[in-house]
Design an enzyme around this catalytic site. Structure first.
Site, PDB file in Angstrom:
ATOM      1  N   SER A 232       0.836  -1.197   0.000  1.00 57.05           N
ATOM      2  CA  SER A 232       0.000   0.000   0.000  1.00 57.05           C
ATOM      3  C   SER A 232       0.868   1.244   0.000  1.00 57.05           C
ATOM      4  O   SER A 232       1.990   1.236   0.511  1.00 57.05           O
ATOM      5  CB  SER A 232      -0.900   0.030   1.231  1.00 57.05           C
ATOM      6  OG  SER A 232      -0.158   0.395   2.389  1.00 57.05           O
ATOM      7  N   ASP A 233       0.352   2.323  -0.594  1.00 51.56           N
ATOM      8  CA  ASP A 233       0.959   3.618  -0.308  1.00 51.56           C
ATOM      9  C   ASP A 233       0.733   3.885   1.174  1.00 51.56           C
ATOM     10  O   ASP A 233      -0.160   3.318   1.804  1.00 51.56           O
ATOM     11  CB  ASP A 233       0.328   4.707  -1.176  1.00 51.56           C
ATOM     12  CG  ASP A 233       1.257   5.915  -1.332  1.00 51.56           C
ATOM     13  OD1 ASP A 233       2.201   6.058  -0.537  1.00 51.56           O
ATOM     14  OD2 ASP A 233       1.022   6.717  -2.255  1.00 51.56           O
ATOM     15  N   TRP A 234       1.531   4.766   1.738  1.00 55.70           N
ATOM     16  CA  TRP A 234       1.546   4.955   3.195  1.00 55.70           C
ATOM     17  C   TRP A 234       0.214   5.559   3.665  1.00 55.70           C
ATOM     18  O   TRP A 234      -0.108   6.703   3.372  1.00 55.70           O
ATOM     19  CB  TRP A 234       2.721   5.831   3.579  1.00 55.70           C
ATOM     20  CG  TRP A 234       3.970   5.071   3.929  1.00 55.70           C
ATOM     21  CD1 TRP A 234       4.730   5.242   5.048  1.00 55.70           C
ATOM     22  CD2 TRP A 234       4.616   4.032   3.186  1.00 55.70           C
ATOM     23  NE1 TRP A 234       5.795   4.365   5.044  1.00 55.70           N
ATOM     24  CE2 TRP A 234       5.746   3.606   3.919  1.00 55.70           C
ATOM     25  CE3 TRP A 234       4.346   3.392   1.981  1.00 55.70           C
ATOM     26  CZ2 TRP A 234       6.599   2.598   3.490  1.00 55.70           C
ATOM     27  CZ3 TRP A 234       5.189   2.388   1.541  1.00 55.70           C
ATOM     28  CH2 TRP A 234       6.299   2.001   2.295  1.00 55.70           C
ATOM     29  N   GLY A 235      -0.565   4.758   4.395  1.00 52.12           N
ATOM     30  CA  GLY A 235      -1.852   5.218   4.896  1.00 52.12           C
ATOM     31  C   GLY A 235      -2.979   5.101   3.887  1.00 52.12           C
ATOM     32  O   GLY A 235      -4.017   5.739   4.044  1.00 52.12           O
TER      33      GLY A 235
END
Length: 818
Positions: A232-235
């Site tokens: 995932s991209d961060w968050g």
């Protein structure tokens, strides 16, 4: 072998271990399982330079990173049109990763430059999918050859920063397949990236990319054969159980058990199967084992940071584009030379946000001139961060210019205007710079403008200046590279990987960027960049593929290997290039394909090949392009496959998209009868009239009803809601009132994240859950749900109590850590 081992280990995990393994250990590490000997590995930001942070520091730039060489950003290296350069850049970064014990680098970023306003365009390669794909493949192969994995990002249709964490990209299937997916596809098929990073936004059916099965499994794995892990991209994670089921393997950063209870409930209800959870674990384990095995098999090179700094200089001078030259360049040592502009002393060499590095050694143009003994006089004229002009500084600059033989003005965009998290709002340089250039041109005819920017700018003075060198954000050795070219030690050789429009209103997505609160409509479909400008015959400032050298080149003798082909045939196109001038230099030769009289709307020309050839003065060389069936095809949504239309095609050899030097025809014979692609005529698409696409045409091209762009009435809040959407509640209004007043404190810490209003906008557009993720575990699920209840004006006392209890737990946890 490693895959089998990963499967065996995954089956030995307890359910608790599985649930922990699919989330990061902290901001930068995967989680180890010591009981089974499963290692944890470290990753780092930095497509164009390492941004290694120690475990306690977070991902948004709070705190420093270790020193590393800052290389030119992708906006520049793409202008090199040089596969070997991107391979070498990847190899160099891979070697640096090994010296820092990093297993993975978060890049390359291959999102298409849909609009020049995207705040992160400096990190992206091009508006053209073929060029972006070719360079991404080379970069990936280079970096992974050093035993370090890439994370190609951001998958997919993430082409803006405004509301990037919540917006739905409404884009038709043809545009996805022909424009926004090919760079990912080619990298997956040809370079075997270790990981793919999913984007924040929503895509198919309005589902987040992080839980979009069609994107992460059907297309990525089943169609393209991806073998690695999806990160995932961060968050970026909303529904973790749905994400696991859809094919999202690793959530980053550590979620601190934020999703644990919901994951368990999903397993109990059958919404998430144990098999899907185990599969995600297999892929995370495989990533860790793969990293360890690669580093054992490939010796770690000794990193010479000064040598890498020199490589940055070489890469930079091959990435700067000479846009105009009426004789002012190269500079002559005997001239009285004036340097003007704050960027001469304090160059802008990188963008803001997650790719921001702590450079090894920055060299300015002034420092480079001094080192080589070039006598220049300098006055600032305007500061690198200034917007409004200072009359005293401007007067000094004009006086110096009037008494000089030649003037070099170092101009560009301030840091705050190009950064992750915020889009640009216009194409203009700061007013003080445009005024200074105008006033200086009035007193000296030999003015060269050297630009420092990560994306196109307007140039109201383009006819007044003698020469323009587009440096882009050229890395820490920017000054030396600029002087190498300005002084004629080397000839410029790069060409634009994007179109410079005359005005923002001319861009194909104007009026549909950045969109509405819920959606952004890609009404222009396939007409992105030069595909629009060339098809609509729209004048531009500088076309895609444009770039000058200090010499001239002749193009002769275009020959096709066959001029009648079948849909399955691959042919070659060969041409002779001759350096007809007096300066040794490289030429970037481009090959375009077009289909006149097409039955469906298509671009007038599409890049299908490029070659960079270095020629000494008077030298000739034969250049050959290979054109496979995909070069002639469009994506047929009815067939769900690529289709080569019957009829005549043009093969064009060019110096830019607007400068076709040679062309010839071929016949493609295809008797296959296919379903009609669209049910009725599409007059606006057929004429590339993209600024007047009616709903009926857009809906037909989409193949589904146009989604709602905004809510007409306030909606019930949930974890995906934003502070912006919570303004109808008392708590929401209070937070929105406090935020701007708290930002000066934040700005002191996060100095590279833009102007105050940009930071406020970025925070208010984040989902509530994402704000919780950035708290490093200080806000758990119950606290976050309590905030949502307060936004909904529900169970106020209970919500306050829950939040305060959670805050107390967080504080106790902090004391225990200390």
């Amino acid at each position: 072998m490693l895959k089998e081992t990963s499967k065996i280990l995954a089956k030995q995990l307890t359910q608790d271990e599985k649930l922990r393994l699919i989330s990061g250990f902290d901001y930068w590490h995967t989680r180890p399982v010591e009981r089974l000997g499963i290692p944890g590995v470290m990753m780092s930001d930095g497509p164009h330079g390492l941004r290694k942070q120690s475990s306690g520091e977070n991902a948004m730039g709070l705190g420093g990173s270790e020193r590393a060489v800052a290389f030119p950003t992708a906006a520049g290296t793409a202008a090199s049109f040089d596969r070997a350069l991107l391979q070498a850049l990847g190899e160099t970064l891979g070697g640096e990763c090994r010296s820092e014990n990093l297993a993975m680098l978060l890049g390359p970023a291959v999102n298409i430059k849909r609009s020049p306003l995207c705040g992160r365009n400096f990190e992206y390669f091009s508006e053209d999918p073929y060029l972006a794909g070719e360079l991404a493949v080379s970069y990936t192969q280079g970096l992974q050859s050093r035993g370090v994995g890439v994370s190609i990002k951001h998958f997919a249709a993430n082409n803006q920063e405004k509301r990037r964490m919540t917006v739905r990209s409404v884009v038709d299937e043809r545009a996805l397949r022909e424009i926004y997916l090919p760079a990912f596809e080619q990298t997956v098929r040809r370079a075997d990236p270790w990981t793919v990073m999913c984007a924040y936004n929503r895509l198919f059916e309005g589902i987040y990319c992080s839980e979009n099965k069609r994107l992460l499994t059907d297309i990525l794995r089943r169609e393209w054969g991806f073998q690695g892990a999806v990160v995932s991209d961060w968050g970026a994670v909303s529904n973790r159980a749905a994400g696991v089921a859809a094919g999202l393997d690793l959530e980053m950063p550590a979620s601190h058990a934020f999703h644990q209870s919901k994951l368990r409930a999903a397993l109990e209800s059958g919404e998430l199967t144990e098999e899907a959870l185990t599969t995600a674990c297999e892929r995370v384990i495989y990533l860790a084992l793969r990293a360890v095995a690669a580093q054992e098999a490939i010796p770690a090179p000794a990193t010479d940071w000064e040598a890498d700094h020199e490589k940055s200089r070489v890469f930079a001078r091959q990435s700067m584009v000479l846009l105009k030259n009426s004789g002012a360049l190269p500079l002559k040592a005997e001239q009285r030379i004036a340097f003007i502009g704050g960027f001469a002393k304090t160059p802008r060499y990188q963008g803001g946000g997650s790719s921001h590095t702590n450079p090894w050694r920055v060299v300015s143009a002034l420092e480079a001139a001094k080192t080589r003994g070039l006598a220049v006089e300098y006055t600032e004229g305007f500061g690198a961060k200034d917007y409004e002009y200072n009359p005293v500084m401007l007067r000094r600059a004009v006086e110096l210019a009037a008494n000089s033989d030649t003037v070099v003005i170092f101009a560009g965009l301030p840091d705050s205007m190009e950064t992750e998290g915020a889009d640009r709002r216009h194409l203009d340089l700061p007013p003080c710079q445009n005024l200074a250039i105008k006033e200086i041109c009035a007193v000296n005819p030999n003015v060269t403008v050297v630009l420092h920017n990560g994306s196109p700018v307007r140039m109201p003075w383009v006819e007044d200046v003698n020469a323009i060198l587009e440096s882009y954000l050229a890395g820490e050795a920017i000054g030396d590279a600029q002087l190498d070219l300005l002084c004629g030690d080397y000839s410029p050789c790069a060409k634009l990987a994007e179109t410079f429009p005359l005005a923002l209103q001319d861009t194909p997505c104007y009026g549909n960027f950045p969109g509405a609160p819920l959606t952004v409509e890609y009404r222009e479909s396939i007409f992105v960049g030069y595909r629009y400008y060339e098809t609509a015959a729209k004048p531009v400032l500088f076309p895609f593929g444009h770039g000058l050298t200090y010499t001239t080149f002749a193009y002769d003798d275009l020959v096709l290997s066959d001029d009648i082909i079948a849909p399955t045939d691959t042919i070659t196109a060969s041409v002779t290039i001759t350096n007809t001038g007096n300066f040794d230099a490289a030429e970037i030769v481009q090959c375009y394909v077009g289909k006149p009289n097409t039955a469906v709307f298509r671009a007038a020309k599409e890049l299908k090949g490029f070659a960079k050839v270095f020629l000494k003065a008077g030298q000739s060389e034969r250049v050959t392009f290979t054109l496979n069936p995909r070069a002639f095809a469009y994506y047929h949504t009815g067939l769900k496959d690529w289709y080569c239309e019957n009829g005549t095609y043009l093969v064009m050899i060019a110096a830019s998209s607007a400068d076709i030097r040679l062309q010839t025809e071929l016949e493609l014979v295809n008797d296959t009868v296919v379903p009609q692609l669209y049910q009725s005529d599409l007059p606006n698409y057929s004429n590339a009239n993209v600024h007047a696409i009616p709903d009926a045409e857009f809906a037909q091209v989409l193949g589904f009803p146009i989604p709602k762009a905004k809510n007409d009435t306030p909606q019930r809040k949930n974890l995906d809601s934003t502070l912006e959407e919570s303004a109808d509640s008392a708590l929401g209004r209070l937070i929105l009132w406090i935020l701007p007043k708290a930002m000066p404190i934040v700005k002191k810490i996060m100095s590279d994240l833009g102007e105050m209003d940009q930071i406020v906008e970025m925070v208010t557009e984040m989902p509530i859950r994402t704000i919780a993720f950035w708290s490093s575990g200080m806000m758990d699920l119950k606290m976050t749900e309590a905030i949502v209840s307060l936004f909904n004006d529900e169970k106020q006392l209970r919500a306050v109590g829950t939040f305060l209890a959670g805050a107390a737990r967080g504080i106790r946890g902090l004391f225990k850590k200390q």
